[in-house]
Design a protein around this motif. Structure first.
Motif, PDB file in Angstrom:
ATOM      1  N   ARG A 163      42.737  44.599  46.821  1.00 24.69           N
ATOM      2  CA  ARG A 163      41.871  44.790  45.648  1.00 24.69           C
ATOM      3  C   ARG A 163      40.748  43.757  45.661  1.00 24.69           C
ATOM      4  O   ARG A 163      39.589  44.070  45.402  1.00 24.69           O
ATOM      5  CB  ARG A 163      42.668  44.698  44.355  1.00 24.69           C
ATOM      6  CG  ARG A 163      41.794  44.926  43.108  1.00 24.69           C
ATOM      7  CD  ARG A 163      42.612  45.039  41.847  1.00 24.69           C
ATOM      8  NE  ARG A 163      43.362  46.269  41.760  1.00 24.69           N
ATOM      9  CZ  ARG A 163      42.860  47.440  41.347  1.00 24.69           C
ATOM     10  NH1 ARG A 163      41.604  47.521  40.993  1.00 24.69           N
ATOM     11  NH2 ARG A 163      43.618  48.508  41.299  1.00 24.69           N
ATOM     12  N   ARG A 167      36.697  44.249  46.477  1.00 20.62           N
ATOM     13  CA  ARG A 167      35.910  43.973  45.270  1.00 20.62           C
ATOM     14  C   ARG A 167      36.071  45.077  44.231  1.00 20.62           C
ATOM     15  O   ARG A 167      35.140  45.510  43.592  1.00 20.62           O
ATOM     16  CB  ARG A 167      34.445  43.766  45.617  1.00 20.62           C
ATOM     17  CG  ARG A 167      34.225  42.546  46.502  1.00 20.62           C
ATOM     18  CD  ARG A 167      32.761  42.400  46.886  1.00 20.62           C
ATOM     19  NE  ARG A 167      32.574  41.314  47.809  1.00 20.62           N
ATOM     20  CZ  ARG A 167      32.619  41.428  49.137  1.00 20.62           C
ATOM     21  NH1 ARG A 167      32.839  42.584  49.685  1.00 20.62           N
ATOM     22  NH2 ARG A 167      32.448  40.381  49.914  1.00 20.62           N
ATOM     23  N   ARG A 168      37.313  45.557  44.095  1.00 19.00           N
ATOM     24  CA  ARG A 168      37.645  46.568  43.091  1.00 19.00           C
ATOM     25  C   ARG A 168      37.919  45.869  41.770  1.00 19.00           C
ATOM     26  O   ARG A 168      38.526  44.787  41.762  1.00 19.00           O
ATOM     27  CB  ARG A 168      38.915  47.355  43.462  1.00 19.00           C
ATOM     28  CG  ARG A 168      38.832  48.120  44.748  1.00 19.00           C
ATOM     29  CD  ARG A 168      38.006  49.379  44.593  1.00 19.00           C
ATOM     30  NE  ARG A 168      36.850  49.269  45.436  1.00 19.00           N
ATOM     31  CZ  ARG A 168      35.874  50.160  45.507  1.00 19.00           C
ATOM     32  NH1 ARG A 168      35.885  51.207  44.778  1.00 19.00           N
ATOM     33  NH2 ARG A 168      34.864  49.983  46.302  1.00 19.00           N
ATOM     34  N   GLN A 169      37.541  46.473  40.683  1.00 15.67           N
ATOM     35  CA  GLN A 169      37.831  45.926  39.366  1.00 15.67           C
ATOM     36  C   GLN A 169      39.328  45.956  39.120  1.00 15.67           C
ATOM     37  O   GLN A 169      40.029  46.829  39.632  1.00 15.67           O
ATOM     38  CB  GLN A 169      37.137  46.762  38.272  1.00 15.67           C
ATOM     39  CG  GLN A 169      35.620  46.733  38.360  1.00 15.67           C
ATOM     40  CD  GLN A 169      35.069  45.334  38.113  1.00 15.67           C
ATOM     41  OE1 GLN A 169      35.546  44.618  37.248  1.00 15.67           O
ATOM     42  NE2 GLN A 169      34.069  44.947  38.882  1.00 15.67           N
ATOM     43  N   GLU A 170      39.797  45.018  38.329  1.00 14.62           N
ATOM     44  CA  GLU A 170      41.221  45.019  37.953  1.00 14.62           C
ATOM     45  C   GLU A 170      41.522  46.298  37.193  1.00 14.62           C
ATOM     46  O   GLU A 170      40.669  46.827  36.486  1.00 14.62           O
ATOM     47  CB  GLU A 170      41.564  43.799  37.097  1.00 14.62           C
ATOM     48  CG  GLU A 170      41.521  42.501  37.863  1.00 14.62           C
ATOM     49  CD  GLU A 170      42.489  42.457  39.037  1.00 14.62           C
ATOM     50  OE1 GLU A 170      43.638  42.916  38.906  1.00 14.62           O
ATOM     51  OE2 GLU A 170      42.077  41.978  40.107  1.00 14.62           O
ATOM     52  N   THR A 172      42.712  48.739  34.407  1.00 12.10           N
ATOM     53  CA  THR A 172      42.719  48.626  32.954  1.00 12.10           C
ATOM     54  C   THR A 172      44.097  49.022  32.460  1.00 12.10           C
ATOM     55  O   THR A 172      44.712  49.955  32.986  1.00 12.10           O
ATOM     56  CB  THR A 172      41.662  49.544  32.316  1.00 12.10           C
ATOM     57  OG1 THR A 172      41.872  50.872  32.776  1.00 12.10           O
ATOM     58  CG2 THR A 172      40.257  49.080  32.669  1.00 12.10           C
TER      59      THR A 172
END
Length: 174
Positions: A163, A167-170, A172
């Motif tokens: 991840r 550079r994937r967003q955490e 939600t």
């Protein structure tokens, strides 16, 4: 949809050139977060050969369980000597892939591998339809994929997790 083959006609004229080759493409608009991952395991010793051969049925069993989000799994053979096998998988999205990788049986396989690679090397490269790529190379004795041309660095700190590398967003919380 029928493939267009042969010389252009009134129905298929457009930019089509004369060809006897059947050309097709796909509409990926229903898969806006598609992830393609290539994975490989390479035997580095006789012990590694046994490890690779024992692992095949485990992978097959895991795929037969139809993990949520796995769209397609294809087995591959990269080389016979040294034995280097792999797979290509298509996942609906990164969250599905990550969720599966952090659950059993994959979680245990990974924990066991990082304790003892069993005489093998392992790698994966992931490609995201929305852009970006990431890779990991563990215990390999020769470069594979991106490592042939891109600078290699230690997979620690911010480079430890897929991840973070991608550079994937955490995720939600739902």
């Amino acid at each position: 949809m029928k493939p267009v083959k042969g010389p252009p006609t009134k129905e298929n004229s457009g930019m089509q050139s004369k060809t006897s080759v059947t050309r097709q493409t796909v509409d990926l608009s229903s898969f806006p977060d598609l992830v393609v991952i290539y994975l490989g395991m390479k035997a580095r010793s006789p012990r590694g050969l046994l490890t690779v051969l024992r692992f095949g049925p485990r992978i097959s069993a895991a795929v037969a369980e139809k993990p949520a989000g796995l769209l397609l799994h294809e087995s591959m053979l990269f080389s016979i000597l040294p034995l280097h096998v792999g797979m290509r998988q298509y996942w609906r999205d990164f969250d599905s892939l990550e969720s599966w990788s952090r659950s059993l049986p994959h979680q245990k396989w990974w924990q066991d591998f990082v304790r003892d690679s069993g005489g093998t090397g392992f790698w994966h490269e992931s490609y995201f339809i929305r852009g970006g790529m990431e890779a990991i190379y563990d215990d390999l004795n020769a470069p594979v994929g991106f490592a042939h041309f891109a600078p290699v660095q230690a997979a620690e700190g911010a480079m430890f997790s897929a991840r973070q590398r991608a550079r994937r967003q955490e995720k939600t919380q739902q």
